[in-house]
Design a protein around this motif. Structure first.
Motif, mmCIF file in Angstrom:
data_model
loop_
_atom_site.group_PDB
_atom_site.id
_atom_site.type_symbol
_atom_site.label_atom_id
_atom_site.label_comp_id
_atom_site.label_asym_id
_atom_site.label_seq_id
_atom_site.Cartn_x
_atom_site.Cartn_y
_atom_site.Cartn_z
ATOM 1 N N LYS A 10 0.828 -1.216 0.000
ATOM 2 C CA LYS A 10 0.000 0.000 0.000
ATOM 3 C C LYS A 10 0.862 1.266 0.000
ATOM 4 O O LYS A 10 0.612 2.207 0.734
ATOM 5 N N GLN A 11 1.904 1.258 -0.848
ATOM 6 C CA GLN A 11 2.759 2.431 -0.969
ATOM 7 C C GLN A 11 3.440 2.461 -2.330
ATOM 8 O O GLN A 11 3.460 1.467 -3.037
ATOM 9 N N VAL A 12 3.987 3.614 -2.639
ATOM 10 C CA VAL A 12 4.719 3.785 -3.888
ATOM 11 C C VAL A 12 6.143 3.275 -3.686
ATOM 12 O O VAL A 12 6.791 3.601 -2.689
ATOM 13 N N ILE A 13 6.624 2.487 -4.636
ATOM 14 C CA ILE A 13 7.951 1.878 -4.548
ATOM 15 C C ILE A 13 8.857 2.491 -5.617
ATOM 16 O O ILE A 13 8.467 2.601 -6.778
ATOM 17 N N TYR A 14 10.051 2.888 -5.215
ATOM 18 C CA TYR A 14 11.072 3.393 -6.132
ATOM 19 C C TYR A 14 12.121 2.306 -6.306
ATOM 20 O O TYR A 14 12.657 1.792 -5.326
ATOM 21 N N GLU A 15 12.422 1.973 -7.551
ATOM 22 C CA GLU A 15 13.430 0.956 -7.839
ATOM 23 C C GLU A 15 14.346 1.456 -8.943
ATOM 24 O O GLU A 15 13.924 2.255 -9.788
ATOM 25 N N PRO A 16 15.596 0.969 -8.973
ATOM 26 C CA PRO A 16 16.459 1.323 -10.101
ATOM 27 C C PRO A 16 15.826 0.841 -11.405
ATOM 28 O O PRO A 16 15.104 -0.153 -11.425
ATOM 29 N N VAL A 17 16.079 1.549 -12.472
ATOM 30 C CA VAL A 17 15.491 1.200 -13.762
ATOM 31 C C VAL A 17 15.974 -0.174 -14.195
ATOM 32 O O VAL A 17 17.164 -0.477 -14.143
ATOM 33 N N ALA A 18 15.038 -1.025 -14.585
ATOM 34 C CA ALA A 18 15.355 -2.336 -15.147
ATOM 35 C C ALA A 18 14.688 -2.403 -16.511
ATOM 36 O O ALA A 18 13.458 -2.435 -16.596
ATOM 37 N N LEU A 19 15.483 -2.397 -17.556
ATOM 38 C CA LEU A 19 14.932 -2.441 -18.902
ATOM 39 C C LEU A 19 14.426 -3.843 -19.190
ATOM 40 O O LEU A 19 15.151 -4.815 -19.038
ATOM 41 N N ARG A 20 13.192 -3.922 -19.619
ATOM 42 C CA ARG A 20 12.561 -5.222 -19.881
ATOM 43 C C ARG A 20 13.053 -5.824 -21.190
ATOM 44 O O ARG A 20 12.949 -7.013 -21.405
ATOM 45 N N GLN A 21 13.551 -5.021 -22.092
ATOM 46 C CA GLN A 21 14.108 -5.509 -23.346
ATOM 47 C C GLN A 21 15.225 -4.576 -23.773
ATOM 48 O O GLN A 21 15.298 -3.447 -23.330
ATOM 49 N N GLU A 22 16.069 -5.077 -24.632
ATOM 50 C CA GLU A 22 17.169 -4.272 -25.132
ATOM 51 C C GLU A 22 16.630 -3.162 -26.029
ATOM 52 O O GLU A 22 15.601 -3.323 -26.684
#
Length: 197
Positions: free
Chosen positions: A159-171
């Motif tokens: 129940k909160q906003v999560i900040y994560e390092p960018v993970a590119l799903r595809q090249e």
């Protein structure tokens, strides 16, 4: 338009660096330290009365020594004229705030600070306005990464906003934009029918 440019040149005197007429509009270029005097003169001069600040925006030219341009768009409703005032600055040299001349400059300067990192001295509340509190960098700079630094999503379980390092799903893909029917050495299914006719 040439007469208007000459009037502005006489009004601003040695504070005018350069004036350009393009696309039916007058643009004047001034030094950053002269901006308050120039804006005040344009606002208060009889016969000009540029009383409306339409916009303040930034532009980024990283190859220049003074990489940023701050652009002020002014309107004189009485004269039905517009003028663009430009100045150049670096990321470390602040520009005097125009809030004392135009109270509406407040939010425009905050936007230029947030998106480009342009600093304004004497601003009453210079903080981010469009990006999040913990946002890193300035997203309209030309050297800002395409993907940003962090990505945000809402976690239903926490129940909160999560900040994560960018993970590119595809090249990232490199497209050559050639039609599959041009420049290929192989035969696509159906091509034999087109060549038979």
């Amino acid at each position: 338009m040439n007469e208007f440019a000459e009037t502005i040149k006489n009004l601003l005197g040695d504070k005018l660096g350069e004036s350009i007429i393009a696309f039916g509009e007058l643009t004047v270029i001034v030094e950053a330290e002269d901006i308050i005097a120039v804006l005040t003169a344009l606002r208060d001069a009889p016969g000009q009365e540029f009383v409306a600040l339409v916009d303040i925006c930034g532009a980024d030219y990283p190859q220049r020594e003074q990489r940023f341009e701050v652009v002020y768009h002014l309107l004189s409703p009485r004269q039905n004229k517009r003028i663009r005032v430009k100045l150049r600055t670096t990321e470390d040299d602040p520009v005097p705030s125009a809030t004392a001349v135009y109270s509406g400059a407040d939010w425009f300067e905050r936007e230029a600070y947030d998106l480009y990192g342009i600093l304004f001295t004497g601003h009453p509340d210079l903080r981010r306005i469009l990006t999040d509190y913990g946002f890193e960098g300035h997203p309209l700079r030309k050297d800002f990464p395409l993907t940003g630094f962090v990505e945000v999503h809402y976690d239903e379980a926490l129940k909160q906003v999560i900040y994560e390092p960018v993970a590119l799903r595809q090249e990232f893909r490199n497209f050559d934009f050639l039609s599959p029917w041009e420049g290929t050495d192989y035969v696509l299914p159906g091509d034999e029918k087109a060549k038979a006719n």
